[in-house]
Design an enzyme around this catalytic site. Sequence first.
Site, PDB file in Angstrom:
ATOM      1  N   LYS A  22      -4.110  20.915 -10.406  1.00 53.54           N
ATOM      2  CA  LYS A  22      -3.807  21.928 -11.288  1.00 53.54           C
ATOM      3  C   LYS A  22      -2.932  21.088 -12.389  1.00 53.54           C
ATOM      4  CE  LYS A  22      -3.590  25.736  -8.043  1.00 53.54           C
ATOM      5  NZ  LYS A  22      -2.692  26.065  -7.345  1.00 53.54           N
ATOM      6  N   ARG A  30      -9.414   8.444   5.683  1.00 52.39           N
ATOM      7  CA  ARG A  30      -9.572   9.427   6.123  1.00 52.39           C
ATOM      8  C   ARG A  30      -9.788  10.715   5.015  1.00 52.39           C
ATOM      9  NH1 ARG A  30      -5.521  11.705  10.204  1.00 52.39           N
ATOM     10  NH2 ARG A  30      -4.105  11.270   8.537  1.00 52.39           N
ATOM     11  N   TYR A  31      -9.005  10.384   3.993  1.00 58.94           N
ATOM     12  CA  TYR A  31      -8.997  11.268   2.749  1.00 58.94           C
ATOM     13  C   TYR A  31     -10.332  11.079   2.127  1.00 58.94           C
ATOM     14  CZ  TYR A  31      -7.789  13.979  -1.470  1.00 58.94           C
ATOM     15  OH  TYR A  31      -7.953  14.765  -2.405  1.00 58.94           O
ATOM     16  N   GLU A  32     -10.811  10.022   1.866  1.00 53.18           N
ATOM     17  CA  GLU A  32     -12.039   9.577   1.332  1.00 53.18           C
ATOM     18  C   GLU A  32     -13.213  10.321   2.276  1.00 53.18           C
ATOM     19  OE1 GLU A  32     -13.813   5.838  -0.728  1.00 53.18           O
ATOM     20  OE2 GLU A  32     -14.392   5.671   1.322  1.00 53.18           O
ATOM     21  N   GLU A  61       0.949  -1.227  -0.146  1.00 54.01           N
ATOM     22  CA  GLU A  61       0.145  -0.075  -0.020  1.00 54.01           C
ATOM     23  C   GLU A  61       0.914   1.324   0.104  1.00 54.01           C
ATOM     24  OE1 GLU A  61      -3.294   0.174   2.544  1.00 54.01           O
ATOM     25  OE2 GLU A  61      -3.475   2.413   2.538  1.00 54.01           O
ATOM     26  N   ASP A 111      -1.933  11.910  -3.810  1.00 48.47           N
ATOM     27  CA  ASP A 111      -1.787  13.319  -3.751  1.00 48.47           C
ATOM     28  C   ASP A 111      -2.475  13.655  -5.177  1.00 48.47           C
ATOM     29  OD1 ASP A 111      -1.017  13.613  -1.205  1.00 48.47           O
ATOM     30  OD2 ASP A 111       0.983  13.722  -1.942  1.00 48.47           O
ATOM     31  N   ASP A 136     -10.930  10.923  -6.056  1.00 49.13           N
ATOM     32  CA  ASP A 136     -12.306  11.462  -5.984  1.00 49.13           C
ATOM     33  C   ASP A 136     -11.898  12.725  -7.099  1.00 49.13           C
ATOM     34  OD1 ASP A 136     -10.238  12.566  -4.321  1.00 49.13           O
ATOM     35  OD2 ASP A 136     -11.368  14.168  -3.699  1.00 49.13           O
ATOM     36  N   GLU A 172       4.939   5.040   3.634  1.00 52.18           N
ATOM     37  CA  GLU A 172       4.343   6.540   4.105  1.00 52.18           C
ATOM     38  C   GLU A 172       5.395   7.460   4.480  1.00 52.18           C
ATOM     39  OE1 GLU A 172       1.307   8.325   3.577  1.00 52.18           O
ATOM     40  OE2 GLU A 172       2.863   9.893   4.122  1.00 52.18           O
TER      41      GLU A 172
END
Length: 232
Positions: free
Chosen positions: A141, A212-214, A63, A137, A173, A88
């Site tokens: 842009k 958490r990001y979701e 992961e 990430d 997303d 990470e």
Amino acid sequence: MTEQHPSRASEAFFGRRKGKPLRERQAQGIASLLPELKLDLSMAAPDDLATLFPVEVDEIRLEIGFGGGEHLVHRAQEKPSTGFIGIEPFVNSMAKLLGRVEDLGLKNIRLYDDDATQVLDWLPAASLDRIDLLYPDPWPKRKHWKRRFVSAVNLERFHRVLKPGALFLFASDIDTYVNWTLLHCRDHGGFEWTAGQASDWLTPFEGWPGTRYEAKARREGRSSAYLTFRKV
Ligand SMILES: C[S@@+](CC[C@H](N)C(=O)[O-])C[C@H]1O[C@@H](n2cnc3c(N)ncnc32)[C@H](O)[C@@H]1O
């Protein structure tokens, strides 16, 4: 391939490495438990990655960018006979994960706290059963798109380390990143998108605990796509 990058260590990592100061227990985890669980890239990788784990494992997953670690911990508990390598570089997230690993007594996790490309280049060919890249990430842009983890070079890295028929799972997303990934995988030619119908990519992966990001994306009104590719 990588020569254009001045610093190998930060080839594909552009984020923050540190946030708030760590609490005492977290700092202790980084100082004592991380060295025990961290992959040692100065040694050659073992031919059989199962030997990296103190328990018997019959499958290995990677992961990349586990963030809060919710998904990694959930999967490690769900599949005790799968070995998980979690990467990470953000130290506060790593510290949080280490606390969970200790509290739950998880034995099927090995870790790395820097750019995932280093691990990908260290792993033996055809050694992984699955790679999870969950909410990488987004770099929304256009001028930053070249920083996205999905790239021709990194897909080639994935292709090398995945076993034949093994899976690459991607969630995002950000519409432009989803399209970007579909196009890059198509152009690579070594990945087959497994979706048969729209519901396949709108439905979370099996046993999905969320991340958490979701949750943040949902609060901000963004839905997600869940893409599954098979190495061919
Ligand atoms: C948007 S966050 C998502 C975190 C988590 N997967 C989630 O869904 O909550 C992306 C994560 O990828 C990590 N990351 C970025 N570049 C990376 C790289 N080259 N190697 C490993 N992790 C990376 C970041 O530190 C960050 O924690």
